[in-house]
Scaffold this motif. Structure first.
Motif, mmCIF file in Angstrom:
data_model
loop_
_atom_site.group_PDB
_atom_site.id
_atom_site.type_symbol
_atom_site.label_atom_id
_atom_site.label_comp_id
_atom_site.label_asym_id
_atom_site.label_seq_id
_atom_site.Cartn_x
_atom_site.Cartn_y
_atom_site.Cartn_z
ATOM 1 N N ARG A 122 0.835 -1.200 0.000
ATOM 2 C CA ARG A 122 0.000 0.000 0.000
ATOM 3 C C ARG A 122 0.868 1.247 0.000
ATOM 4 N NH1 ARG A 122 -5.308 -1.845 1.352
ATOM 5 N NH2 ARG A 122 -6.101 0.280 1.209
ATOM 6 N N GLU A 123 1.974 1.182 0.743
ATOM 7 C CA GLU A 123 2.813 2.368 0.873
ATOM 8 C C GLU A 123 3.513 2.720 -0.442
ATOM 9 O OE1 GLU A 123 5.708 2.177 4.110
ATOM 10 O OE2 GLU A 123 6.993 3.420 2.845
ATOM 11 N N VAL A 124 4.095 1.698 -1.099
ATOM 12 C CA VAL A 124 4.906 2.039 -2.276
ATOM 13 C C VAL A 124 4.096 2.004 -3.563
ATOM 14 C CG1 VAL A 124 7.044 1.213 -1.257
ATOM 15 C CG2 VAL A 124 5.664 -0.322 -2.687
ATOM 16 N N TYR A 125 2.940 1.389 -3.574
ATOM 17 C CA TYR A 125 2.292 1.223 -4.864
ATOM 18 C C TYR A 125 0.815 1.587 -4.873
ATOM 19 C CZ TYR A 125 0.794 -0.829 -9.243
ATOM 20 O OH TYR A 125 0.261 -1.010 -10.486
ATOM 21 N N LEU A 126 0.046 0.987 -3.977
ATOM 22 C CA LEU A 126 -1.401 1.144 -4.108
ATOM 23 C C LEU A 126 -1.912 2.505 -3.624
ATOM 24 C CD1 LEU A 126 -2.500 -2.415 -2.960
ATOM 25 C CD2 LEU A 126 -2.467 -1.507 -5.279
#
Ligand code: ATP
Ligand code: ATP
Ligand code: MG
Ligand code: MG
Lengths: 286, 249, 233, 364, 338
Positions: free
Chosen positions: B239-243
């Motif tokens: 979630r942090e790096v992509y979503l």
């Protein structure tokens, strides 16, 4: 030995000056302009006419040859060349060969078929010995001009914004225009530069290579070799290529004249097999 | 045996590490997605798998056999087929000619030089059927370069499907295809036999979560997480790096 | 800021857009919607000046730009993110930006802040970038011209979801905070309606709906009809 | 038959344009001087451009002239390969063929119907070898362009010169296309011979001579000798004082002092005032002269047997001096002069100071 | 619409049955009237221009040479500026055979084609990589090296003086080469027609489709599993063999071989012909050869010194107004009329 090297470098410098303009139009603008030699011929005839008919000093003829050829370049670019920027390479080939034919016939009609012969000023006809080498002042002159042009172009096209705008305009004229780059003006200027350099090269070449209406065809292949071996899209490439070929050619003829005429082609084929993009070329997208 | 496996795959561009020790396994019949930030190395990975690029280090196994050094076209012959993120089409062939070309290669008749294409009725009929299934039949006789972008995108897929792949690598197939068409596209892909293995790159999370049963997340060239869609969607690092916050699950 | 009147445009002898008219005030943002092939890109490129105009007029900032060539329009302050990104392949990332840069508050520093990924790849050639990186570069490059009107043709395609969120936030900040006008094209109406003021729907080269974005979100019937099912959900 | 047609095939475009131009003007000068009627027949010439070295083009043009234009005589032929190609047609179509330029020795052997009014290279250089060995030249560096005439010249000179007990220190061949003389001249300079013997085709000589002096060979005490091609009349006057003193041997110099030459030069200048006639021009002029004289003798009959029989042994006074057609070889017999470049009345000329009389091509 | 499937002129809209999307492929092999017209004109030349046989047979030979170049240029996208290498090889082979006792023409032709083809295979790896410019220069280089070799090997080739005393027996022992060139023209035309027919088959077959794919996008061709290099080698070989046969025809019909069969000019001229006529149509080279050689002849008769000016002008004007050569222009006109 050293003499042969200096001879080679001088011959290479001359080829560099004559061919680098083609490297500009072909490598940077992606236009196959086989009429390059015609601009060189124009420069040559301007210089020889000024010297022989009006007695203008040689050194003054050089910038004039540059100017006249570049003006002719701009005029043709604005009226004809620009319509073919988007055309396939082969159409450009046929078009520019057509122009060359016309230039050759026109030169024959106006200047006659005989060789133009000029005499360089005395200070360019001296010879001296240096470290055992037998060197002519005209060779030093040629080499210096080659170096100056290489440095100037390298700076102008690589380090400046003009250079990147030019390459952007070539990569994608539509997008470049849409982002505010004055593509037409940049092309006209670059074309002027390319043909001007050809004109200068032509003027410098009369002394060594002679000048007659067949000039553009005689040296067309040599120009192409320099550009191909050097790799398109850079200035150092053609310089290195011209010097390599100059030295290989002269050394080949000096030491092994039986195969002398092969050497330049063999060097070219070998370089291109090992590095199809040329010595300094980047792999192009097209 | 896995359909596709990589062991410690590494690829550098100059000093830049684009693929960092990737070990991946895709089981036969999987619907497997690779997601990750832009520039994470997803396309590079596909290029390595297909032989478009050669790895700096590591091995690639197709059906358990080492294909690391096998040329591209030979991998295709073994059923490993890809599509391109940026269309690679035959600009001056018609849509039907293009798929017929692919079919001819598949059938091993592409080097025949005596009987005209027109006499290869089987190829032509199958090509037309394939175009029809992708809604391309009405443009079959138009040169590819004159097709609208969306149709070109579909033709890109059609060329891959024509080869009857056993392992299909799809690089952002839905990019540039409008929403309702992309659903149709995925329906077509979903209808492929279940033993066809599919490896998919896509940034449209809705499609990814709906379609796949396994997801690998690639970040800076390395695999960050590997798991079921639910696991991945819940993973805080992903979630942090992509979503981002608004992820679907 | 921008006034389009009776614009009919297309390619060679094909008319794609017919009688398009709308206005856009400074600081306003406009969503341009429509199915595939309905003329969204053609409208954007007509504003840039890269199509054939058959009739109509364009005014920008009170100035008649109908007859101005493409590069002059850009110099007046129209920025453009083309649909196919059109990165200059033989320029580095940084050269792509500096080649078109014009003076203003947005410079390289701001570009790299906006897309840190580009800072990492600054010396790479344009053609070596990944798809998403190219999209970012196209956006940053348009910003480097410090435009007063920004034309964005599907700028979100191929970007990671987290970047999409950041970019949408950045776009709405530009219009509200900095008074830039924006025209935004995207396949996903739901994504862009919340951050735009007004919306236009194109169908076969004609404007079939024009109104407030908020109204469209509230009553998605025109979207259902003209753009496609599932868009309003 | 009222008209005698002569098909003139010459290079009028391409690298060898100047050859074609000189020959054509020479031929026209003769017609202008003597009128276009011989033995009651009207003389008509049809000029075709074969672009230089494209033998199958030459062959095709010759065939076309023979079949369609129904010419009686083929003439011209700037270079050796086209002359060989023309010979095939002459033999097959049974037409007399007057070679006005090509100078490889073997040209005349390629068809029984060939007559030559130019010269053969061995003819021009063998007398030079004799003169050189009598005048203190013992070691020679030989430089020739790499094609038929060059190889002929190199061979004939080399043989005559070494037979006289002298030495050829090295011999090099320069490519015909895009020559660059620098490395070869440097090599010559390094070997320190008494003289450089050079054969360079007319048209290329300017840059050769220029590099010869620029490279400082004269200062190093190295003389330049060669057949007259090297100091071609067409270009010599533009070359500057650095060519002064160059010794060459040839069959024609524009400076030749005779009433015939004076008349020739006047007629030539009426057509091409800007050009100086050279040895190519005189080949064209004498080619027409031979045709006229033969037709006079045959009373206007131009069929090949009558014409050839009449032409063999024909002799006349050419602008170059007395000449004749050797009945056996059908090649020209002429005086070969040793000349030196001098400044006369402000212009540069090849001034003749010695000669070998009635010299046949020694290679046959 | 495809290039080769609607020879010789392309059409934009699907022909015959517009409702059948397969029609454009199925109807591709049907002969069309412009194609028939070419051969009718070629045959009627026997009666229309009986005195121009030498020129006509040279046109047929050069036309064949141009077709051989179009095979690699128009159908595989390889630009060569050294195609004379194969033409020259063929010419010297046929010439040497004829000089040294092998007088039978047809076997001489085949042997020359075989040899040129073999050398084509051997050098094909040189053109597998690189950009247009690289390929142009590599081919120029190869041809230049061969040219120089032929020049140096005087004992074999006659060097710059050329190869003479080439003796060719009558065809089938019946028809002897005459000075009017009628037999030469008939012979060249027959060879041209046969090879043209074969080439036409080839490009309409799957192999031709592959080659057009190769021209358009080699990357994708690899990705659909095609052994791209092998395909390149195949066309290059075929093209070289064709060029060799053309060269052999020249040697046999003129009974003479000179160095310029290998010259740069010849390579350049044939490239111009293909571009002039329109590449990728197969007939383009033929039409280019006819137009250029007839124009050369007419103009150089009119003005022997300055004809190049008008030829050049023709190129310039054509390229300004008609992309894709003469057949491209023809196609545009046909489309306008629709
Ligand atoms: N030939 C190359 N030379 C240098 N760097 C390259 C090259 N090809 C790719 N890269 C870099 O490798 C990284 C990975 O690229 P890749 O195309 O695999 O990304 P991706 O994961 O597919 O991204 P996206 O989602 O944006 O398509 C990128 O940063 C890219 O700039
Ligand atoms: N260069 C062109 N020449 C002719 N017609 C074109 C050209 N480009 C686009 N068109 C046509 O113009 C119409 C509108 O295309 P446009 O690209 O503007 O649509 P769009 O709404 O942007 O579609 P998309 O959602 O696929 O981007 C289409 O029918 C297309 O086929
Ligand atoms: Mg990618
Ligand atoms: Mg669009």
């Amino acid at each position: 030995m050293l003499t042969v090297l200096v001879d080679g470098i001088a011959a290479g410098s001359l080829f560099f000056v004559m061919a680098v303009g083609l490297s500009v139009t072909m490598g940077l603008m992606n236009f196959i302009n086989l009429a390059h030699g015609a601009f060189a011929m124009l420069g040559g005839y301007v210089a020889s006419a000024l010297m022989l008919k009006l007695g203008v000093p040689f050194l003054l003829c050089l910038p004039v040859a540059f100017l006249v050829a570049s003006v002719a370049g701009v005029v043709l670019e604005r009226t004809l060349y620009r319509r073919l920027y988007a055309a396939p390479h082969l159409d450009q080939v046929l078009f520019s060969i057509g122009l060359t034919f016309m230039a050759v016939a026109t030169a024959h009609f106006m200047m006659g078929s005989q060789q133009q012969i000029i005499t360089l000023p005395d200070f360019l006809r001296q010879r001296f010995s240096f470290a055992g080498a037998d060197i002519g002042t005209s060779q030093i002159f040629l080499i210096s001009i080659g170096v100056l042009i290489a440095l100037g172009l390298q700076y102008g096209l690589k380090r400046t914004r003009f250079g990147s705008q030019l390459r952007a305009a070539v990569d994608n004229p539509r997008a470049a225009r849409g982002l505010g780059i004055p593509v037409d003006r940049i092309f006209a200027f670059t074309f002027a530069l390319g043909s001007g350099l050809a004109g200068l090269g032509g003027a410098l070449a009369i002394n060594t290579l002679g000048l007659d209406p067949g000039f553009p065809f005689k040296y067309m292949v040599y120009f192409l070799i320099v550009v191909a071996v050097g790799g398109t899209g850079s200035v150092t490439g053609p310089l290195a290529a011209a010097l390599l070929l100059g030295v290989a050619d002269i050394a080949g003829k000096y030491y092994a004249h039986e195969i002398g005429a092969f050497v330049i082609y063999l060097v070219m084929v070998v370089v291109l097999i090992v590095r199809p993009q040329g010595l300094f070329g980047r792999v192009t997208v097209r | 045996m896995n359909a596709l496996e990589t062991h410690g795959l590494v690829r550098t561009f100059g000093g830049f590490l684009a693929t960092d020790n990737v070990s991946l396994s895709v089981r036969p019949g999987a619907r497997h997605a690779i997601i990750g930030p832009n520039g994470a190395g997803k396309t590079t990975l596909i290029n390595l798998l297909t032989g478009f690029l050669t790895p700096t280090e590591g091995r690639i196994l197709l059906d358990g056999e080492d294909v690391t050094r096998l040329p591209q076209n030979k991998r295709v012959k073994r059923g490993l087929v890809r599509t391109f993120q940026i269309n690679q089409l035959f600009a001056r062939l018609t849509a039907l000619e293009s798929v017929c070309l692919a079919l001819a290669e598949r059938e091993g008749v592409a080097a025949r030089w005596w009987k005209p294409v027109a006499a290869h009725h089987k190829l032509i009929d199958e090509g037309a059927e394939l175009l029809e299934s992708l809604g391309l039949l009405d443009v079959a006789a138009i040169e590819t370069r004159s097709l609208p972008y969306g149709k070109q995108r579909l033709l890109e897929i059609a060329l891959a499907l024509a080869l009857k792949p056993r392992v299909l690598l799809l690089d952002e197939p839905a990019a540039g295809v409008p929403r309702q068409d992309s659903r149709e596209l995925f329906d077509t892909i979903a209808r492929l036999p279940s033993d066809v293995t599919i490896l998919l790159i896509e940034h449209d999370m809705e499609l990814v979560f709906r379609f796949t049963d396994r997801i690998s997340v690639l970040v800076s060239g390395a695999i960050l997480v590997d798991g079921t869609p639910e696991e991945v969607a819940r993973d805080p690092k992903v979630r942090e790096v992509y979503l981002g916050e608004s992820a679907h699950a | 800021m921008l006034e389009v009147k009776g614009l009919t445009a297309g390619y060679k002898d094909a008319v794609v857009l017919q009688e398009i008219g709308f206005t856009l005030a400074a600081g306003q943002s406009l969503a341009l919607l429509g199915r595939n092939g309905m003329g969204k890109t053609t409208l954007i490129t007509s504003l840039v000046g890269a199509t054939r105009r058959f009739a109509g007029s364009l005014h920008f900032d009170g100035q008649d730009i109908t007859a101005l060539p493409s590069h002059r329009r850009a110099q007046l302050g129209i920025g453009w993110v083309p649909q196919e990104r059109d990165i200059f392949p033989s320029l580095t990332v940084e050269e792509n930006m500096t080649a078109v840069a014009r003076p203003g508050p947005f410079g390289l520093k701001q570009a790299y802040e906006m897309f840190p990924r580009l800072a990492e790849r600054r010396a790479n050639m344009g053609k070596q970038l990944s798809g998403g990186e190219q999209q970012m570069l196209a956006m940053a490059r348009a910003m480097m011209t410090n435009p007063r009107l920004l034309l964005l043709d599907e700028p979100l395609e191929g970007l990671a979801p987290i970047i999409v969120q950041d970019l949408l936030a950045a776009i709405s900040k530009m219009t509200q905070g900095e008074g830039m006008s924006v025209i935004l094209v995207d396949q996903h109406a739901r994504q862009i309606l919340p951050i735009t003021d007004r919306a236009i729907i194109l169908e076969r080269g004609q404007v079939v709906h024009e109104g407030k974005s908020a109204d469209l979100l509230a009553d998605p019937a025109p979207l259902e009809r003209w753009v496609g099912v599932g868009q309003a959900a | 038959q009222e008209v005698i047609k002569i098909g003139l095939i010459l290079p009028l475009t391409g690298p060898f344009t100047s050859i074609g131009k000189e020959v054509e003007t020479g031929a026209r000068a003769y017609i202008a001087q003597h009128g276009d009627k011989v033995a009651g027949k009207k003389i008509e010439i049809i000029v075709k451009d074969d672009t230089g070295v494209a033998p199958e083009k030459t062959k095709q043009l010759a065939t076309d002239l023979a079949i369609n234009d129904k010419v009686d005589i083929l003439a011209g032929f700037g270079l050796t390969p086209p002359a060989f190609a023309g010979a095939l047609v002459a033999t097959q179509a049974k037409k007399p063929m007057v070679v006005m330029a090509a100078a490889t020795s073997s040209v005349t052997t390629k068809s029984p119907y060939i007559l030559r009014t130019s010269f053969a290279l061995p003819q021009a250089v063998v007398p030079l070898a004799g003169w050189a060995s009598k005048n203190g030249i013992k070691k020679v560096f030989s430089l020739a362009t790499d094609y038929g005439p060059g190889i002929d010249a190199e061979g004939a000179f080399g043989k005559a010169f070494t037979d006289a007990g002298n030495e050829i220190v090295d011999k090099v061949r320069v490519p015909l296309q895009n020559p660059d003389y620098a490395p070869f001249l440097q090599k010559a300079k390094d070997l320190k011979p008494d003289a450089v013997f050079a054969f360079i085709p007319s048209g290329e000589t300017a840059s050769f001579l220029k590099q010869f002096t620029d490279r400082g060979l004269p200062q190093a005490g190295i003389k330049l000798i060669g057949p007259g091609d090297v100091t071609d009349d067409e270009v010599i006057n533009n070359m500057g004082d650095w060519v002064l003193g160059t010794i060459t041997s040839h069959h024609y110099s524009a400076a030749h002092d005779s009433p015939e030459n004076k008349a020739f030069k006047e007629a030539f200048a009426k057509i091409e005032p800007k050009m100086r006639p050279n040895f190519m021009a005189v080949g064209g002029y004498d080619g027409m002269q031979l045709i006229y004289k033969t037709l006079e003798k045959t009373g206007g009959k131009a069929d090949v047997d009558t014409f050839m029989t009449a032409a063999k042994g024909m002799s006349w006074v050419s602008p170059r001096g007395p000449v004749s057609i050797d009945p056996e070889t059908r090649d020209i017999t002429q005086n070969v002069y040793i000349r030196k470049v001098e400044r006369v009345d402000g212009a540069l000329w090849n001034v003749e100071f010695d000669k070998v009389e009635n010299f046949k091509d020694p290679a046959k | 619409m495809s290039d080769a499937f609607s020879l010789p002129f392309k059409r934009l809209k699907p022909m015959s049955d517009p409702t059948d999307p397969k029609a454009h492929i199925l109807n591709a092999t049907r002969p069309r009237w412009p194609e028939a017209l070419v051969w009718v004109i070629a045959l009627s030349a026997f009666f229309l221009f009986p005195t121009q046989m030498p020129l006509l047979s040279q046109i047929a030979i050069t036309g064949l040479f141009a077709v051989s170049l179009d095979l690699i240029l128009g159908f595989a996208g390889i630009v060569s500026l050294g195609h004379a290498a194969f033409f020259g090889l063929g010419a010297y082979t046929a010439g040497l055979l004829g000089k040294h006792g092998w007088h039978e023409p047809i076997s001489g032709l085949l042997l020359s084609g075989l040899l040129a083809g073999a050398v084509g295979t051997a050098t094909s790896f040189l053109v597998l990589r690189g950009t247009d410019l690289t390929r142009i220069m590599v081919t120029v280089g190869v041809a230049a090296v061969l040219h120089e070799m032929a020049n140096k090997m005087t004992w074999l080739t006659g060097g710059s003086d050329g190869l003479t005393e080439v003796v060719i027996a009558p065809i089938f022992g019946i028809w002897e080469f005459d000075i009017f060139g009628t037999v030469a023209y008939a012979y060249s035309l027959a060879v041209l027609a046969i090879l043209m027919f074969l080439a036409r088959r080839l490009i309409q077959a799957p192999l031709g489709l592959t080659l057009r794919g190769l021209r358009d996008n080699p990357t994708r061709l690899l990705a659909i599993g095609s052994p791209v290099k092998r395909r390149l080698i195949v066309v290059y070989t075929v093209s070289a063999a064709y060029a060799g046969i053309a060269g052999a025809l020249l040697a046999q019909t003129t009974q003479f071989v000179s160095l310029d069969v290998l010259a740069f000019n010849r390579s350049a001229e044939v490239l111009l012909m293909v571009v002039l006529g329109g590449s990728g149509y197969l007939y383009g080279g033929l039409i280019g050869a006819v137009v250029l050689m007839v124009a050369n002849r007419l103009l150089s008769d009119l003005t022997p010194e300055y004809w190049q000016f008008w030829i050049g002008g023709m190129f310039v004007i054509l390229m300004l107004f008609a992309r894709g050569g003469l057949l491209g222009l023809g196609k545009q006109v046909m489309e306008r009329r629709r």
